[in-house]
Every structure is written in C-alpha cells, then in structure tokens.
Design an enzyme around this catalytic site. Structure first.
Site, PDB file in Angstrom:
ATOM      1  N   GLU A   1      -2.929  -4.128   8.011  1.00  0.00           N
ATOM      2  CA  GLU A   1      -1.675  -3.284   7.678  1.00  0.00           C
ATOM      3  C   GLU A   1      -0.706  -4.419   6.683  1.00  0.00           C
ATOM      4  OE1 GLU A   1      -0.294  -0.668   7.109  1.00  0.00           O
ATOM      5  OE2 GLU A   1      -0.941   0.990   8.318  1.00  0.00           O
TER       6      GLU A   1
ATOM      7  N   TYR B   1       4.840   3.377  10.915  1.00  0.00           N
ATOM      8  CA  TYR B   1       5.694   3.688   9.837  1.00  0.00           C
ATOM      9  C   TYR B   1       6.891   4.423  10.516  1.00  0.00           C
ATOM     10  CZ  TYR B   1       2.959   2.574   5.556  1.00  0.00           C
ATOM     11  OH  TYR B   1       2.499   1.794   4.714  1.00  0.00           O
TER      12      TYR B   1
ATOM     13  N   CYS C   1      -0.431   2.454  11.670  1.00  0.00           N
ATOM     14  CA  CYS C   1      -0.014   3.111  10.575  1.00  0.00           C
ATOM     15  C   CYS C   1       0.663   4.303  10.958  1.00  0.00           C
ATOM     16  CB  CYS C   1      -1.296   3.614   9.523  1.00  0.00           C
ATOM     17  SG  CYS C   1      -0.804   4.642   8.239  1.00  0.00           S
TER      18      CYS C   1
ATOM     19  N   ASP D   1      -1.028   3.473  -1.660  1.00  0.00           N
ATOM     20  CA  ASP D   1      -0.989   4.255  -0.455  1.00  0.00           C
ATOM     21  C   ASP D   1      -1.449   5.537  -0.690  1.00  0.00           C
ATOM     22  OD1 ASP D   1      -0.044   3.791   2.210  1.00  0.00           O
ATOM     23  OD2 ASP D   1       1.587   5.073   1.619  1.00  0.00           O
TER      24      ASP D   1
ATOM     25  N   TYR E   1      10.486   8.492   6.465  1.00  0.00           N
ATOM     26  CA  TYR E   1       9.850   7.841   7.650  1.00  0.00           C
ATOM     27  C   TYR E   1      10.782   7.798   8.774  1.00  0.00           C
ATOM     28  CZ  TYR E   1       5.644   7.322   4.835  1.00  0.00           C
ATOM     29  OH  TYR E   1       4.689   7.498   4.032  1.00  0.00           O
TER      30      TYR E   1
END
Length: 219
Positions: free
Chosen positions: A208, A138, A134, A44, A165
């Site tokens: 994803e 998240y 994304c 990531d 997040y």
C-alpha cells in the site's frame, strides 16, 4: 483488542509508513500536485477492478451464507467506489474508456495480485487479512484527515476524495469489514497462525505504501 488492532500492532512500522505516507500528508495539507493525484486516481481505478475480483473470490471461498453476503456487500462497495474515480477523472476529460485503456503500473499489479494470490492459495481469513489494509486503512486515513469534520475542508482541492472515505457510508463499510475479520479470526485463527497472518498484513501494508509512492514518482 480485536484482530485488526493486533495486526496493526504487530506490523506497526509498516502500517505507519502506509497511513502516514508523504502522499497522504500532502493530500491532507492540500499541497499534493494535481498530476500526482491524477496518476494515483487512474491507477486506483484499475486497482479497484482487481479488488472487485478479490471480493468475488471471497464469495467463492465462503462456506456460510453470512460470509457470502459479506463478500457481496464488499463487492457492491467497490463498484460504488469506482464511480468516485470516474467522476473525478471526468474533470480532466478522462472517460471510463480512457481509464480502462491505461496500462497497470507495476505497483498496482504487485498489490492486487498479491491479494488474489493470498485468496487463491489460502483460505477466507488469509484473503480478508490481505484486503484489510486497503478496506479498513482508507477509513482510518479518512478520519485522520478530517479531525475537525468534513465541513472544515471547505474548498480543499481533495475534499471529494477525503470526504468519500471519511463519510458515514464508507466508515460503515470499513466497520463491517473489521467486524467480519474478527469473526473469521475467532473461527479459524490459532496463536501460531497469527504470526503468519501478521507477516501477510505487514506485506500488504508495504505494498500500500508503494502504491502511494507510485503517485509521487514522476517516472
């Protein structure tokens, strides 16, 4: 219903496989194996480098100062996000140089280059739709994993990641991205084009999910 909700609804099956992936469920339960999380986290970090390029491309694709500022804010948020990854990886003795020297996994390449291609071949709306799973996804995952609040995580092994997040800062980034996506759609989307954007969004959501699976894959 804003454009993001419409896209989610149109790609419901792919979206749900992404936000409710086994990797996410295991992380939320605290049962995710540390090697799986570490593998994901390193990839990531590399993923975010390419996403920083995507936000720079968004600035280039922009035609208004407001859009350029939105791209600048997105790029700043991505750079801040990399600091979380560096901090967590240092717990395993991995330096930023170690992270940068790690080869990109094919799942990392697949999604990041897909987003860059969407931006290069399409317009600003195409690029932001490709980024949305994304950037906004998240935040949704963070909220889903903290239904009882961040403090309830106590000594949860993945508290730092989840808290990042679910926290106010990242939630604000996601809300701004969502509002900007809606504004772009109001300027550049027709109902006929929505079908094309929904396919793009669905593909990004599948990529994803593949990225989560990469973390679980021991090969």
């Amino acid at each position: 219903m804003d454009i993001f909700d419409r896209l989610k609804q149109a790609a419901a099956a792919d979206w749900n496989r992404y936000v409710d992936h086994d990797f996410v469920r295991q992380m939320g339960a605290g049962t995710l194996a540390q090697p799986a999380f570490r593998k994901y986290l390193v990839q990531d970090y590399l993923f975010l480098i390419q996403f920083a390029r995507s936000w720079a491309l968004a600035a280039y694709k922009s035609r208004t100062l407001a859009d350029i500022r939105a791209a600048q804010a997105g790029l700043a948020a991505i750079l801040d996000e990399t600091e979380l990854h560096v901090r967590l990886c240092q717990r395993w003795g991995l330096s930023p140089e170690d992270l940068a020297a790690t080869p990109e996994h094919q799942a990392t390449v697949a999604y990041t280059r897909f987003v860059l291609d969407c931006g290069a071949a399409g317009d600003l709306l195409d690029l932001h739709v490709a980024l949305a799973p994304c950037v906004i996804g998240y935040a949704e995952i963070g909220r889903n994993l903290t239904l009882n609040g961040i403090e309830a995580l106590a000594d949860h092994p993945y508290r730092d990641w989840i808290g990042e997040y679910a926290g106010e800062g990242y939630q604000g980034v996601a809300n701004a991205a969502r509002a900007h996506l809606d504004d772009l759609a109001s300027r550049a989307m027709t109902e006929r084009r929505f079908e094309e954007l929904a396919k793009l969004f669905a593909q990004a959501s599948r990529l994803e999910a593949d990225f989560w699976q990469m973390g679980l894959d021991t090969r």
